[in-house]
Design a protein around this motif. Structure first.
Motif, PDB file in Angstrom:
ATOM      1  N   LEU A 119      12.842  20.898 -49.998  1.00 57.38           N
ATOM      2  CA  LEU A 119      14.297  20.875 -49.901  1.00 57.38           C
ATOM      3  C   LEU A 119      14.893  20.329 -51.199  1.00 57.38           C
ATOM      4  N   PRO A 120      16.065  20.842 -51.613  1.00 62.17           N
ATOM      5  CA  PRO A 120      16.716  20.316 -52.810  1.00 62.17           C
ATOM      6  C   PRO A 120      17.021  18.826 -52.654  1.00 62.17           C
ATOM      7  N   ILE A 121      16.839  18.083 -53.723  1.00 52.88           N
ATOM      8  CA  ILE A 121      17.086  16.645 -53.695  1.00 52.88           C
ATOM      9  C   ILE A 121      18.591  16.377 -53.733  1.00 52.88           C
ATOM     10  N   ASN A 122      19.067  15.591 -52.763  1.00 53.20           N
ATOM     11  CA  ASN A 122      20.485  15.247 -52.681  1.00 53.20           C
ATOM     12  C   ASN A 122      20.823  14.201 -53.734  1.00 53.20           C
ATOM     13  N   PRO A 123      21.831  14.462 -54.585  1.00 55.89           N
ATOM     14  CA  PRO A 123      22.190  13.467 -55.611  1.00 55.89           C
ATOM     15  C   PRO A 123      22.697  12.150 -55.037  1.00 55.89           C
ATOM     16  N   MET A 124      23.124  12.179 -53.754  1.00 59.15           N
ATOM     17  CA  MET A 124      23.623  10.964 -53.127  1.00 59.15           C
ATOM     18  C   MET A 124      22.530  10.203 -52.380  1.00 59.15           C
ATOM     19  N   ASP A 125      21.293  10.626 -52.557  1.00 64.74           N
ATOM     20  CA  ASP A 125      20.158   9.958 -51.919  1.00 64.74           C
ATOM     21  C   ASP A 125      20.187   8.459 -52.209  1.00 64.74           C
ATOM     22  N   LYS A 126      20.044   7.669 -51.159  1.00 68.60           N
ATOM     23  CA  LYS A 126      20.182   6.211 -51.289  1.00 68.60           C
ATOM     24  C   LYS A 126      19.116   5.614 -52.193  1.00 68.60           C
ATOM     25  N   SER A 127      17.912   6.172 -52.168  1.00 70.03           N
ATOM     26  CA  SER A 127      16.847   5.605 -52.999  1.00 70.03           C
ATOM     27  C   SER A 127      17.131   5.822 -54.485  1.00 70.03           C
ATOM     28  N   ILE A 128      17.796   6.912 -54.821  1.00 72.57           N
ATOM     29  CA  ILE A 128      18.181   7.137 -56.223  1.00 72.57           C
ATOM     30  C   ILE A 128      19.183   6.075 -56.659  1.00 72.57           C
ATOM     31  N   GLU A 129      20.164   5.814 -55.806  1.00 73.07           N
ATOM     32  CA  GLU A 129      21.163   4.796 -56.129  1.00 73.07           C
ATOM     33  C   GLU A 129      20.533   3.411 -56.261  1.00 73.07           C
ATOM     34  N   THR A 130      19.654   3.061 -55.329  1.00 75.41           N
ATOM     35  CA  THR A 130      19.007   1.743 -55.345  1.00 75.41           C
ATOM     36  C   THR A 130      18.195   1.548 -56.622  1.00 75.41           C
ATOM     37  N   ASN A 131      17.441   2.571 -56.993  1.00 75.13           N
ATOM     38  CA  ASN A 131      16.640   2.481 -58.217  1.00 75.13           C
ATOM     39  C   ASN A 131      17.524   2.413 -59.457  1.00 75.13           C
ATOM     40  N   ALA A 132      18.612   3.164 -59.464  1.00 74.21           N
ATOM     41  CA  ALA A 132      19.506   3.157 -60.623  1.00 74.21           C
ATOM     42  C   ALA A 132      20.117   1.773 -60.848  1.00 74.21           C
ATOM     43  N   ILE A 133      20.492   1.114 -59.775  1.00 67.09           N
ATOM     44  CA  ILE A 133      21.071  -0.227 -59.896  1.00 67.09           C
ATOM     45  C   ILE A 133      20.043  -1.213 -60.455  1.00 67.09           C
ATOM     46  N   LYS A 134      18.808  -1.132 -59.961  1.00 66.60           N
ATOM     47  CA  LYS A 134      17.756  -2.015 -60.478  1.00 66.60           C
ATOM     48  C   LYS A 134      17.492  -1.746 -61.955  1.00 66.60           C
ATOM     49  N   LEU A 135      17.424  -0.486 -62.315  1.00 73.12           N
ATOM     50  CA  LEU A 135      17.087  -0.134 -63.694  1.00 73.12           C
ATOM     51  C   LEU A 135      18.234  -0.395 -64.659  1.00 73.12           C
ATOM     52  N   TYR A 136      19.453  -0.397 -64.130  1.00 70.78           N
ATOM     53  CA  TYR A 136      20.594  -0.722 -64.992  1.00 70.78           C
ATOM     54  C   TYR A 136      20.445  -2.119 -65.590  1.00 70.78           C
ATOM     55  N   ASP A 137      20.008  -3.064 -64.800  1.00 68.49           N
ATOM     56  CA  ASP A 137      19.832  -4.431 -65.302  1.00 68.49           C
ATOM     57  C   ASP A 137      18.836  -4.466 -66.455  1.00 68.49           C
ATOM     58  N   ILE A 138      17.773  -3.689 -66.328  1.00 68.01           N
ATOM     59  CA  ILE A 138      16.755  -3.649 -67.383  1.00 68.01           C
ATOM     60  C   ILE A 138      17.296  -2.955 -68.631  1.00 68.01           C
ATOM     61  N   LEU A 139      17.859  -1.774 -68.451  1.00 63.72           N
ATOM     62  CA  LEU A 139      18.288  -0.972 -69.596  1.00 63.72           C
ATOM     63  C   LEU A 139      19.493  -1.569 -70.311  1.00 63.72           C
ATOM     64  N   SER A 140      20.399  -2.183 -69.560  1.00 62.43           N
ATOM     65  CA  SER A 140      21.564  -2.791 -70.214  1.00 62.43           C
ATOM     66  C   SER A 140      21.153  -3.994 -71.054  1.00 62.43           C
ATOM     67  N   ASP A 141      20.131  -4.735 -70.605  1.00 64.70           N
ATOM     68  CA  ASP A 141      19.609  -5.840 -71.418  1.00 64.70           C
ATOM     69  C   ASP A 141      18.911  -5.299 -72.665  1.00 64.70           C
ATOM     70  N   GLU A 142      18.119  -4.253 -72.493  1.00 65.10           N
ATOM     71  CA  GLU A 142      17.385  -3.682 -73.631  1.00 65.10           C
ATOM     72  C   GLU A 142      18.327  -3.016 -74.637  1.00 65.10           C
ATOM     73  N   TYR A 143      19.465  -2.552 -74.165  1.00 62.74           N
ATOM     74  CA  TYR A 143      20.453  -1.935 -75.055  1.00 62.74           C
ATOM     75  C   TYR A 143      20.857  -2.886 -76.184  1.00 62.74           C
ATOM     76  N   GLU A 144      20.847  -4.172 -75.893  1.00 62.66           N
ATOM     77  CA  GLU A 144      21.266  -5.165 -76.878  1.00 62.66           C
ATOM     78  C   GLU A 144      20.210  -5.420 -77.955  1.00 62.66           C
ATOM     79  N   VAL A 145      18.946  -5.077 -77.674  1.00 64.83           N
ATOM     80  CA  VAL A 145      17.860  -5.437 -78.598  1.00 64.83           C
ATOM     81  C   VAL A 145      16.992  -4.249 -79.016  1.00 64.83           C
ATOM     82  N   ALA A 146      17.164  -3.097 -78.392  1.00 69.45           N
ATOM     83  CA  ALA A 146      16.288  -1.953 -78.667  1.00 69.45           C
ATOM     84  C   ALA A 146      16.416  -1.498 -80.113  1.00 69.45           C
TER      85      ALA A 146
END
Length: 389
Positions: A119-146
């Motif tokens: 089945l096509p993956i729903n863009p509103m899938d909750k697991s996608i949102e949950t992972n994106a929020i977790k990864l935002y913390d990592i990537l936004s911190d790395e943005y300052e030093v990458a």
């Protein structure tokens, strides 16, 4: 069990060079951090690795000035008045920096084109949102030093010779974090000239369209590459006259409407003979259409007429007596995703006029997002079968 890990060779596969650059070690390490953080348990490990690589490459793009993500969001804004499809853009969204909406989209785009789900993956899938929020913390911190990858800075602003130019175009077509998901299944089967005429990436843009946005100094240099800025073959005068004749008969015999809905093969034959004035013989009556249940016919003064079969039940057009809402809710989504199900000119007309209001990601039911971004879903899913002529 040995712990899964991403190595430099996989990172280099989404880069336009073979020898490791100074910044690559940093981004491989970041890719592994992302991979370890992702909790997409039902997703095959290799696709999760791709998610990690693409998200790391997205950050590298922002830091290094490659311009791919900028080009994507600018075109999205032009087409849909939003930076990223599907998601409500928060007030905290900042162009050129890490954003949750960006991360959600990259995860979705990777999974949607992963080929592992029936089945096509729903863009509103909750697991996608949950992972994106977790990864935002990592990537936004790395943005300052990458670190910046200087090789990628304004990478498409020029080339030294034709060979290098074509190499850059091949990478742009199917090996970047943003374009690889859409064409990975068949890129190796395409010739150089075919890569110029087949759209790529989530927006199904032709290579010259990508360049028109991503280049910061114009595209005049790229015009030297033969076939890149292609034009469709000119129709012969004989064909033009035939198309005009079909168009005129269609409009005169169909109360001035450029679209008609016909029930069964007998109804199709009647339309061809009485409206289009075609001879009633085996050569003109389209015998290959005998087994289909219904037909949509649409005319164009320059192109003549197109025919689609067995989709009337999905179309909520006041002119269409064969629309069936319950069937459309279950099956209309296939018009946006199945190649040749609906001719591109007809599909664009139906989307523009909101005549397929029941399209929805299978299983999920909520169709508001699907209707709003039907054009995007068709681009992302069908590529040439939507944007080709």
């Amino acid at each position: 069990m040995k712990k899964e890990k991403i190595y430099i060779n996989k990172w280099l596969e989404v880069h336009p060079y073979k020898l490791q650059k100074e910044s690559d070690g940093y981004f491989v390490e970041l890719s592994n951090t992302i991979f370890d953080t992702l909790t997409l348990d039902d997703v095959p490990v290799e696709i999760r690795k791709r998610c990690a690589l693409y998200l790391s490459a997205y950050l590298e793009d922002l830091i290094s000035g490659l311009g791919l993500w900028r080009a994507f969001t600018e075109k999205c804004n032009e087409l849909y008045k939003t930076r990223v499809p599907f998601y409500n853009i928060s007030e905290e969204y900042v162009d050129g920096e890490v954003n949750v909406e960006d991360i959600r989209f990259i995860i979705w785009n990777t999974l949607y084109n992963g080929g592992y789900s029936k089945l096509p993956i729903n863009p509103m899938d909750k697991s996608i949102e949950t992972n994106a929020i977790k990864l935002y913390d990592i990537l936004s911190d790395e943005y300052e030093v990458a670190p910046e990858n200087e090789t990628l800075n304004k990478y498409f602003d020029g080339y030294n010779d034709e060979k290098e130019g074509k190499y850059k175009l091949e990478w742009l077509f199917g090996y970047t974090y943003l374009t690889q998901p859409s064409v990975q299944a068949y890129i190796k089967d395409l010739s150089e000239s075919e890569r110029f005429t087949v759209p790529c990436g989530p927006l199904a843009l032709f290579l010259y369209e990508w360049l028109e946005i991503v280049c910061t100094n114009g595209v005049e240099m790229w015009r030297k590459i033969g076939g890149l800025f292609f034009t469709n073959p000119e129709m012969s005068e004989k064909m033009k006259e035939k198309s005009k004749e079909i168009y005129q008969n269609f409009m005169d015999g169909n109360m001035g409407n450029k679209i008609a809905y016909v029930d069964g093969y007998s109804g199709l034959k009647k339309f061809l003979v009485n409206v289009l004035k075609w001879p009633d013989d085996e050569n003109h009556m389209l015998p290959q259409m005998k087994d289909f249940k219904n037909f949509v016919l649409m005319c164009n003064e320059e192109k003549g007429m197109l025919i689609a079969h067995d989709i009337c039940q999905y179309i909520k057009d006041p002119l269409n007596p064969y629309y069936n809402k319950s069937i459309a809710e279950k099956e209309a989504f296939s018009m946006l995703t199945v190649p040749t199900k609906c001719p591109p000119d007809l599909l664009e007309y139906l989307i523009d006029n909101r005549y397929i209001p029941d399209v929805q990601f299978p299983k999920y039911g909520d169709n508001e997002i699907t209707v709003k971004f039907a054009d995007f879903i068709a681009r992302c899913s069908l590529l040439y079968y939507y944007r080709g002529d």
